[in-house]
Design an enzyme around this catalytic site. Sequence first.
Site, PDB file in Angstrom:
ATOM      1  N   LYS A  31      33.183  36.890  32.291  1.00  0.00           N
ATOM      2  CA  LYS A  31      33.883  38.201  31.572  1.00  0.00           C
ATOM      3  C   LYS A  31      34.416  38.896  32.454  1.00  0.00           C
ATOM      4  CE  LYS A  31      29.220  39.430  32.532  1.00  0.00           C
ATOM      5  NZ  LYS A  31      28.916  38.307  33.411  1.00  0.00           N
ATOM      6  N   ARG A  52      22.753  45.339  28.926  1.00  0.00           N
ATOM      7  CA  ARG A  52      22.186  44.499  30.230  1.00  0.00           C
ATOM      8  C   ARG A  52      20.949  44.670  29.057  1.00  0.00           C
ATOM      9  NH1 ARG A  52      25.434  43.383  33.921  1.00  0.00           N
ATOM     10  NH2 ARG A  52      24.854  41.214  35.880  1.00  0.00           N
ATOM     11  N   ARG A  76      33.768  31.369  43.814  1.00  0.00           N
ATOM     12  CA  ARG A  76      33.946  31.905  43.071  1.00  0.00           C
ATOM     13  C   ARG A  76      34.644  33.256  44.504  1.00  0.00           C
ATOM     14  NH1 ARG A  76      31.678  36.574  39.449  1.00  0.00           N
ATOM     15  NH2 ARG A  76      29.820  36.385  40.557  1.00  0.00           N
ATOM     16  N   ARG A 128      31.074  37.669  47.539  1.00  0.00           N
ATOM     17  CA  ARG A 128      29.869  38.528  47.003  1.00  0.00           C
ATOM     18  C   ARG A 128      28.503  37.843  47.580  1.00  0.00           C
ATOM     19  NH1 ARG A 128      30.298  39.916  40.420  1.00  0.00           N
ATOM     20  NH2 ARG A 128      28.155  39.708  41.050  1.00  0.00           N
ATOM     21  N   ARG A 172      19.020  36.024  39.337  1.00  0.00           N
ATOM     22  CA  ARG A 172      20.329  37.064  37.918  1.00  0.00           C
ATOM     23  C   ARG A 172      20.191  36.588  36.944  1.00  0.00           C
ATOM     24  NH1 ARG A 172      25.078  36.471  41.826  1.00  0.00           N
ATOM     25  NH2 ARG A 172      26.456  36.992  39.799  1.00  0.00           N
TER      26      ARG A 172
HETATM   27  P1  AP5 Z   1      33.739  35.953  37.138  1.00  0.00           P
HETATM   28  O1  AP5 Z   1      34.796  36.320  35.428  1.00  0.00           O
HETATM   29  O2  AP5 Z   1      33.539  36.455  37.919  1.00  0.00           O
HETATM   30  O3  AP5 Z   1      31.994  35.886  36.008  1.00  0.00           O
HETATM   31  P2  AP5 Z   1      31.317  37.207  35.466  1.00  0.00           P
HETATM   32  O4  AP5 Z   1      30.821  36.553  34.265  1.00  0.00           O
HETATM   33  O5  AP5 Z   1      32.304  38.061  35.205  1.00  0.00           O
HETATM   34  O6  AP5 Z   1      30.051  37.325  36.085  1.00  0.00           O
HETATM   35  P3  AP5 Z   1      29.084  38.109  37.818  1.00  0.00           P
HETATM   36  O7  AP5 Z   1      28.814  37.120  38.742  1.00  0.00           O
HETATM   37  O8  AP5 Z   1      30.239  39.009  38.012  1.00  0.00           O
HETATM   38  O9  AP5 Z   1      28.795  38.445  35.974  1.00  0.00           O
HETATM   39  P4  AP5 Z   1      27.195  39.002  36.838  1.00  0.00           P
HETATM   40  O10 AP5 Z   1      27.439  39.878  35.390  1.00  0.00           O
HETATM   41  O11 AP5 Z   1      26.423  38.144  37.140  1.00  0.00           O
HETATM   42  O12 AP5 Z   1      27.462  40.596  37.547  1.00  0.00           O
HETATM   43  P5  AP5 Z   1      27.941  42.086  37.933  1.00  0.00           P
HETATM   44  O13 AP5 Z   1      29.030  41.769  38.747  1.00  0.00           O
HETATM   45  O14 AP5 Z   1      28.121  42.482  36.129  1.00  0.00           O
HETATM   46  O15 AP5 Z   1      34.189  34.425  36.905  1.00  0.00           O
HETATM   47  C1  AP5 Z   1      33.210  33.324  37.759  1.00  0.00           C
HETATM   48  C2  AP5 Z   1      34.301  32.348  38.668  1.00  0.00           C
HETATM   49  O16 AP5 Z   1      34.457  31.366  37.368  1.00  0.00           O
HETATM   50  C3  AP5 Z   1      35.361  33.424  39.333  1.00  0.00           C
HETATM   51  O17 AP5 Z   1      35.711  32.474  40.358  1.00  0.00           O
HETATM   52  C4  AP5 Z   1      36.368  32.635  37.872  1.00  0.00           C
HETATM   53  O18 AP5 Z   1      37.960  32.369  38.497  1.00  0.00           O
HETATM   54  C5  AP5 Z   1      35.974  31.313  37.259  1.00  0.00           C
HETATM   55  N1  AP5 Z   1      36.433  31.638  35.902  1.00  0.00           N
HETATM   56  C6  AP5 Z   1      36.410  32.711  35.176  1.00  0.00           C
HETATM   57  N2  AP5 Z   1      36.507  31.829  34.269  1.00  0.00           N
HETATM   58  C7  AP5 Z   1      36.960  30.715  33.844  1.00  0.00           C
HETATM   59  C8  AP5 Z   1      36.691  30.050  32.960  1.00  0.00           C
HETATM   60  N3  AP5 Z   1      37.746  29.825  32.130  1.00  0.00           N
HETATM   61  N4  AP5 Z   1      37.116  28.591  34.175  1.00  0.00           N
HETATM   62  C9  AP5 Z   1      36.986  28.186  35.541  1.00  0.00           C
HETATM   63  N5  AP5 Z   1      36.837  29.424  35.678  1.00  0.00           N
HETATM   64  C10 AP5 Z   1      36.503  30.550  35.491  1.00  0.00           C
HETATM   65  O19 AP5 Z   1      26.671  42.298  37.945  1.00  0.00           O
HETATM   66  C11 AP5 Z   1      26.146  42.567  39.235  1.00  0.00           C
HETATM   67  C12 AP5 Z   1      24.500  42.984  40.045  1.00  0.00           C
HETATM   68  O20 AP5 Z   1      24.734  44.848  39.145  1.00  0.00           O
HETATM   69  C13 AP5 Z   1      22.999  42.320  38.486  1.00  0.00           C
HETATM   70  O21 AP5 Z   1      22.500  40.785  39.330  1.00  0.00           O
HETATM   71  C14 AP5 Z   1      22.512  43.856  38.835  1.00  0.00           C
HETATM   72  O22 AP5 Z   1      21.531  44.134  40.390  1.00  0.00           O
HETATM   73  C15 AP5 Z   1      23.490  44.669  39.126  1.00  0.00           C
HETATM   74  N6  AP5 Z   1      23.989  45.061  36.694  1.00  0.00           N
HETATM   75  C16 AP5 Z   1      25.057  45.264  36.984  1.00  0.00           C
HETATM   76  N7  AP5 Z   1      24.936  45.861  35.072  1.00  0.00           N
HETATM   77  C17 AP5 Z   1      24.421  45.972  35.608  1.00  0.00           C
HETATM   78  C18 AP5 Z   1      23.131  46.380  34.248  1.00  0.00           C
HETATM   79  N8  AP5 Z   1      23.968  47.261  32.961  1.00  0.00           N
HETATM   80  N9  AP5 Z   1      22.007  47.294  34.558  1.00  0.00           N
HETATM   81  C19 AP5 Z   1      21.824  46.620  34.927  1.00  0.00           C
HETATM   82  N10 AP5 Z   1      22.038  45.742  36.199  1.00  0.00           N
HETATM   83  C20 AP5 Z   1      23.405  45.691  36.490  1.00  0.00           C
END
Ligand code: AP5
Length: 217
Positions: free
Chosen positions: A15, A90, A130, A164, A175
């Site tokens: 994402k 979410r 990552r 991270r 998660r």
């Molecule tokens: P990446 O693009 O970083 O993946 P992502 O889907 O963004 O994953 P996240 O781990 O950031 O999502 P998340 O939802 O757990 O975390 P968030 O920060 O939102 O890609 C991952 C890796 O793969 C990278 O190294 C990339 O280079 C590689 N890659 C990407 N695409 C690829 C492809 N096609 N092929 C090969 N490699 C690829 O949330 C963190 C925390 O914040 C949560 O756990 C929660 O505690 C809190 N939080 C955030 N939002 C909320 C909410 N709305 N409500 C409640 N808590 C929340």
Amino acid sequence: MTDVVIFLGPPGCGKGTQADVISDKTGLVKLSTGDMLRSAVKSGSDLGKKLKSVMDAGELVSDEIIVAIIKERLNQSDCSKGVILDGFPRTLPQAEALGEMLSDSSDYIIKSAIKFDIADEILVGRIAGRFSCSNCGAGYHDHFKKPVKEGVCDNCGSREFTRRSDDNEATVKSRLQAFYDSTEPLYQYYHAQGLLAIIDADRPIDEVTAKILGIVK
Ligand code: AP5
């Protein structure tokens, strides 16, 4: 009308990577709740300390905090270009709160909620590899997206990188569980509204980008 595009999918599905690229290519503004929360943690405030313990446990931050953050951000003028919501909503209450926010404003309309479809086994490898630039935040991967020059950020030239604190095996399991318990039901929620689009997220990054552009443009 201002477009709102929602990215829905489990941790590590791509994402954030796609939100950056699509934002560059379309001018839509990326709103990542994860990035916003990590900035609050970095500030070292009391709220930041509480958020860190929730995030490091792989749990979800309260709907109340998240909805307030997004509401404030959507009111800022740059969002009139249209937004990509990366990581929000979410939970069902967050999705309903978003619906209310948008119905209060005649400006915004949800263009699409895009489901990043991918198997769990692939996510773990993506999250484990990552890392990001400590200076500008540009994202990389040990195998799939290395900096062009090893050890140097393509974007800003920094040599400092970071991983991270929630990217470890135990937290990733929590998660994923939070995703299945609270976020997966949103697929049906947006499908019922005729807004769900599904993309195969287990494709190379540029192929995934092309699919998303076909939906948002
Ligand atoms: P990446 O693009 O970083 O993946 P992502 O889907 O963004 O994953 P996240 O781990 O950031 O999502 P998340 O939802 O757990 O975390 P968030 O920060 O939102 O890609 C991952 C890796 O793969 C990278 O190294 C990339 O280079 C590689 N890659 C990407 N695409 C690829 C492809 N096609 N092929 C090969 N490699 C690829 O949330 C963190 C925390 O914040 C949560 O756990 C929660 O505690 C809190 N939080 C955030 N939002 C909320 C909410 N709305 N409500 C409640 N808590 C929340």
